[in-house]
Write a protein that holds these residues in place. Structure first.
Motif, PDB file in Angstrom:
ATOM      1  N   SER A   1       1.055  -1.243   0.017  1.00  0.00           N
ATOM      2  CA  SER A   1       0.448   0.130  -0.017  1.00  0.00           C
ATOM      3  C   SER A   1       0.881   1.622   0.195  1.00  0.00           C
ATOM      4  O   SER A   1       0.176   1.669  -0.380  1.00  0.00           O
ATOM      5  N   TYR A   2       2.305   1.474   0.589  1.00  0.00           N
ATOM      6  CA  TYR A   2       2.947   2.051   0.120  1.00  0.00           C
ATOM      7  C   TYR A   2       3.815   1.973  -0.208  1.00  0.00           C
ATOM      8  O   TYR A   2       5.243   3.120  -0.512  1.00  0.00           O
TER       9      TYR A   2
ATOM     10  N   GLU B   1       3.140  10.169   2.120  1.00  0.00           N
ATOM     11  CA  GLU B   1       1.648  11.120   2.816  1.00  0.00           C
ATOM     12  C   GLU B   1       0.588  10.037   2.490  1.00  0.00           C
ATOM     13  O   GLU B   1      -0.497  10.701   2.295  1.00  0.00           O
ATOM     14  N   LYS B   2       0.857   8.680   2.467  1.00  0.00           N
ATOM     15  CA  LYS B   2      -0.758   8.264   1.743  1.00  0.00           C
ATOM     16  C   LYS B   2      -1.106   7.755   3.269  1.00  0.00           C
ATOM     17  O   LYS B   2      -0.473   7.903   3.895  1.00  0.00           O
TER      18      LYS B   2
END
Length: 441
Positions: free
Chosen positions: A235-236, A301-302
């Motif tokens: 996800s990152y 920044e997610k």
């Protein structure tokens, strides 16, 4: 104050002694390395128009210390498409310039250096843990550079404890790169997905925004939290490598047996550690050989994959917080890893604290001698958890981190920890209070 007993801090100079009495040669080598670095830097500027690191044609890859992992197996280790490796490349560029680099690892006993006996370990020439091999890559690839190595591995600990100790044990040293390994001690549960998510976010968003490498170790029976943790990392777009994928393939093809890879199912043998180290070594080489193709890393920044529950996570021991009242408890040093504790050895123990937090956990000592008792945790008069220090028949004494209370706001609370009426043992040691300020579950 940093707890030096909790972690190993190793300073390694690029030109360290290789034998007694060779000091003169060391200084001469240092002058040569400095001149070579200056010359290569000038040439790199001429060739590529970029200052600060050598061009691709001048990069020299340090050969892997072993050759257990095939090209096909490396594809299984590095299977996630879209991982952004610019942050690791940035650290390599810094090392190429000769600037001091701080390398850190955090995890459980495997990271700490526990090696089990494998049936083929006699064939492993250099028996060392994967973390040492990981650090060796940096030293051998950049011999002109000064390094600091932080090994923050602690046996029998998970990412829940990790998120509470990472600040003092790792981030206070301003690391340039942090390898995270909790796949064996975590589980594929919602709770551990949340704690792991918070841990890697805390590292990524800390002061100097260090590079992160996620390592997924596993038991030989396949148990591990890779599914949870790789979901967070994907996800990152974080760099990730899998030991589990590789040994699964090795065992299925008959290349190595489970007994060769571990004698206790949990801890890798010397062969297992060598395989893990080789995976990391070859992965870093794959980045380094294309170094000039990487740009500046993007900050994280997610939004959180789960929920940011453990902001300002910390552990308060007897040096950092004093009880409002206490009966039966005394300040002791029962467990060397977390030495500043409160211990009740007999009688009806009760201890009360006042502190501000949103979430509370208790770090306590589990003991195998049969004397460990059961204690209740009350927050503002409400019983929230029972802590069981009895680990009779277990593999050894250890620290246990247990979440006891969560809420959605930070405010002052009264904490009372007292012996349960039907406690089976008389001894109980509180190693620390684990507090954080993020919104709870």
């Amino acid at each position: 104050m940093k707890k030096k007993s909790m972690i190993a801090v190793i300073f390694a100079l690029a030109l360290s002694l290789t034998a007694c009495g060779e000091g003169i040669q060391i200084e001469e080598s240092g002058q040569q390395a400095e001149q070579q670095m200056e010359d290569s830097g000038q040439q790199a500027e001429q060739d590529s128009g970029q200052e600060g690191y050598t061009s691709k044609t001048e990069i020299s890859l340090a050969p892997s210390p072993t050759d257990y992992v095939s090209v096909e197996e490396m594809e299984l280790a590095d299977m996630w498409q879209g991982s952004k490796e610019d942050s690791i490349a940035k650290v390599m560029k810094k090392a190429t310039q000769g600037e001091k680099v701080t390398v850190a690892v955090i995890g459980g006993s495997i990271t700490q250096g526990t090696i089990s006996s494998g049936s083929s370990d006699s064939l492993v020439e250099n028996k060392r843990c994967y973390a040492d091999i990981f650090f060796s890559w940096w030293k051998e690839t950049f011999p002109q550079t000064e390094f600091e190595f932080i090994n923050a591995g602690i046996g029998a600990t998970d990412s829940y404890l990790g998120v509470h100790r990472v600040q003092t044990d790792v981030l206070d040293y301003n690391p340039d790169i942090v390898l995270v390994e909790f796949a064996v001690n975590d589980a594929n549960s919602v709770f551990y997905k949340k704690t792991y998510d918070n841990l890697v976010r805390m590292i990524a968003k800390s002061g100097n925004e260090p590079a992160i490498l996620l390592l997924f170790m596993a038991q030989t029976n396949g148990a591990g939290a890779q599914e949870n943790q790789s979901n967070v990392g994907f996800s990152y777009s974080m760099p990730m490598v899998s030991y589990r994928n590789v040994i699964k393939e090795m065992m299925e093809t008959g290349k190595y047996s489970d007994k060769e890879l571990s004698s206790d199912e949990v801890h890798p043998s010397a062969l297992g550690h060598a395989i893990a180290g080789e995976i990391i070594w070859k992965y870093l080489n794959s980045i380094y050989e294309d170094l000039e193709e990487y740009g500046e890393p993007e900050p994280l920044e997610k939004p959180a994959v789960t929920k940011e529950c453990y902001t300002n996570a910390r552990i308060l021991d007897s040096k950092q917080i004093k009880p409002e009242s206490s009966s039966g408890f005394e300040e002791k040093e029962v467990f060397y890893t977390f030495p500043n504790d409160w211990t009740c050895e007999e009688g009806d123990g009760e201890i009360k604290f006042t502190a501000s937090f949103a979430n509370l956990g208790v770090l306590y000592y589990r003991q195998i001698d049969g004397n460990g008792g059961q204690y209740e945790v009350y927050v503002d008069g409400n019983m929230e958890a029972v802590l069981n220090a009895d680990f009779k028949g277990g593999w050894g004494n250890c620290a246990e981190a247990q979440e006891c209370f969560t809420s959605d706001e930070v405010k002052e609370h009264e904490i009372v920890i007292k012996e349960k009426e039907d406690s089976t043992g008389s001894s109980f040691t509180i190693l620390g209070l684990m507090l954080s300020d993020g919104a709870g579950n």
